[in-house]
Design an enzyme around this catalytic site. Structure first.
Site, short mmCIF file in Angstrom:
data_model
loop_
_atom_site.label_atom_id
_atom_site.label_comp_id
_atom_site.label_asym_id
_atom_site.label_seq_id
_atom_site.Cartn_x
_atom_site.Cartn_y
_atom_site.Cartn_z
N HIS A 49 0.61 -1.48 0.11
CA HIS A 49 0.01 0.13 0.19
C HIS A 49 1.15 1.40 -0.14
O HIS A 49 0.41 2.81 0.73
CB HIS A 49 -1.20 -0.06 1.27
CG HIS A 49 -2.09 -1.71 1.15
ND1 HIS A 49 -3.59 -1.42 0.68
CD2 HIS A 49 -2.08 -2.11 1.04
CE1 HIS A 49 -3.17 -2.43 0.49
NE2 HIS A 49 -3.40 -3.17 1.57
N HIS A 53 -1.63 3.63 -5.14
CA HIS A 53 -2.12 1.94 -4.85
C HIS A 53 -3.34 1.32 -4.92
O HIS A 53 -4.25 2.75 -4.48
CB HIS A 53 -1.21 1.23 -3.28
CG HIS A 53 -2.01 1.70 -2.90
ND1 HIS A 53 -2.08 2.95 -2.37
CD2 HIS A 53 -2.82 1.04 -1.54
CE1 HIS A 53 -2.62 2.84 -0.01
NE2 HIS A 53 -3.36 2.19 -0.84
N ASP A 55 -6.91 -0.44 -3.88
CA ASP A 55 -6.95 -1.83 -2.40
C ASP A 55 -7.26 -2.77 -2.62
O ASP A 55 -8.71 -2.84 -3.49
CB ASP A 55 -8.09 -1.45 -0.97
CG ASP A 55 -6.80 -0.52 -0.39
OD1 ASP A 55 -5.40 -0.60 -0.78
OD2 ASP A 55 -7.70 0.11 0.56
N HIS A 59 -7.89 -6.82 1.53
CA HIS A 59 -6.79 -5.64 2.54
C HIS A 59 -8.25 -6.35 3.94
O HIS A 59 -7.42 -6.12 5.35
CB HIS A 59 -7.16 -4.46 1.31
CG HIS A 59 -6.72 -2.98 2.22
ND1 HIS A 59 -5.23 -3.75 3.21
CD2 HIS A 59 -7.06 -2.37 2.85
CE1 HIS A 59 -4.71 -2.82 3.73
NE2 HIS A 59 -6.00 -1.84 3.57
N HIS A 164 -13.33 1.71 4.19
CA HIS A 164 -13.16 0.43 3.29
C HIS A 164 -14.40 -0.90 3.28
O HIS A 164 -14.30 -1.55 2.31
CB HIS A 164 -12.19 -0.29 4.23
CG HIS A 164 -11.23 0.34 3.88
ND1 HIS A 164 -10.31 2.05 4.18
CD2 HIS A 164 -9.67 0.24 2.84
CE1 HIS A 164 -8.92 1.92 3.85
NE2 HIS A 164 -8.92 0.78 2.60
N GLU A 176 -6.11 4.60 -3.17
CA GLU A 176 -5.35 5.57 -2.93
C GLU A 176 -4.13 5.93 -3.24
O GLU A 176 -3.22 6.02 -4.11
CB GLU A 176 -5.27 5.53 -1.28
CG GLU A 176 -6.96 4.74 -0.83
CD GLU A 176 -6.69 3.55 -0.14
OE1 GLU A 176 -7.56 3.18 0.94
OE2 GLU A 176 -5.88 2.38 0.19
ZN LIG Z 1 -4.62 0.93 0.26
#
Ligand SMILES: [Zn+2]
Length: 211
Positions: A49, A53, A55, A59, A164, A176
Site C-alpha cells: 500500500h 495503489h 486495495d 485487504h 473500506h 489511494e
Molecule cells: Zn490501501
C-alpha cells in the site's frame, strides 16, 4: 485532437511519505557496472500500500479475492473527477449525489492535493477522508472504482474500517494516494494498472487520466 495525459501517480522514491505502521520504500543498487557488474540492477523493497495503489477485497476481508483478480473493466474507462476541495471536512452525501449522475468511476479531489503535490510532503493525519455515508452513495450508484488524494480513504483513527468495508464488500476498487493537483473537475478516461502480484491485499499502480 491529440489527447492530454495527466500522470496522477505519486513518485516512488527513498524517503517518500508512508502511511503509519507500513513498510518504508527503499530502492538500492543490487549490481552496478561501475563496480564491475554486467549491467545496472536495483532492488526495491516496499509495502503493498505504498504511494499510489489499489486495495483489493482481501485487504479487509479474509479469503476474498486478491489484487490480481481485479477486473480491467473496473480499472480502465470513463472517470469523473469531483472537486470537493472547498468543502467542509469531510465531504458529504448531498455534495456527492449532486455530481455523481452517470459516473461509473469517481476520483475525489480534496484539499489534500494541495499538500501532497508531486509527493513532496510529510504524512499528515488530518487528511480529508471519505465518510461511510458517501461510500453508501457510491454503492447505490453502482460505481466500480473510487479514488482519493490521500494515502487512505478512511479517516485517520476511525474505529474499524467502515468506509473500506462498505466499498470492498460491494466489489468497488479503491484507489489511494493520488496526486490530483494538476487536474480540474470533469470527465476523463482513467488508466489504472496495479502490478500483477498474486494473492495479495493491494498493489502499487500507475494511474493516468486522459482528456
Ligand atoms: Zn490501501
Amino acid at each position: 485532437m491529440q489527447p492530454t495525459y495527466f500522470d496522477i501517480s505519486l513518485p516512488l522514491t527513498n524517503g517518500m511519505p508512508i502511511y503509519p505502521r507500513n513498510p518504508k520504500f527503499t530502492c538500492a543498487p543490487h549490481q552496478r557496472m561501475a563496480d564491475g557488474g554486467t549491467s545496472n540492477v536495483s532492488r526495491i523493497e516496499m509495502g503493498t500500500h505504498t504511494g499510489t495503489h489499489v486495495d483489493a477485497p482481501l485487504h479487509l476481508l479474509d479469503g476474498a479475492p486478491g489484487v490480481e483478480s481485479l477486473a480491467m473493466s473496473s480499472l480502465i474507462g470513463p472517470t469523473r473527477v469531483i472537486d470537493v476541495a472547498n468543502s467542509a471536512v469531510p465531504f458529504n452525501r448531498d455534495q456527492v449525489e449532486a455530481q455523481i449522475a452517470g459516473a461509473s468511476r469517481v476520483l475525489f479531489k480534496t484539499r489534500n492535493s494541495e499538500r501532497i503535490q508531486h509527493g513532496n510532503f510529510e504524512f499528515f493525519p488530518d487528511y480529508v477522508a471519505m465518510d461511510p455515508e458517501v461510500a453508501e452513495v457510491l454503492v447505490e450508484h453502482a460505481v466500480v472504482l473510487v479514488g482519493i488524494d490521500s494515502l487512505s480513504i478512511e479517516r485517520y483513527g476511525a474505529v474499524g474500517r467502515p468506509t473500506h468495508e462498505t466499498l470492498l464488500r460491494a466489489g468497488i476498487v479503491i484507489l489511494e494516494g493520488l496526486d490530483l493537483s494538476e487536474v480540474t473537475a470533469g470527465d476523463y478516461t482513467l488508466m489504472c494498472l496495479p502490478l500483477r502480484i498474486v494473492g495479495v491485499d493491494g498493489a502499487p499502480a500507475r494511474a493516468v487520466l486522459m482528456k
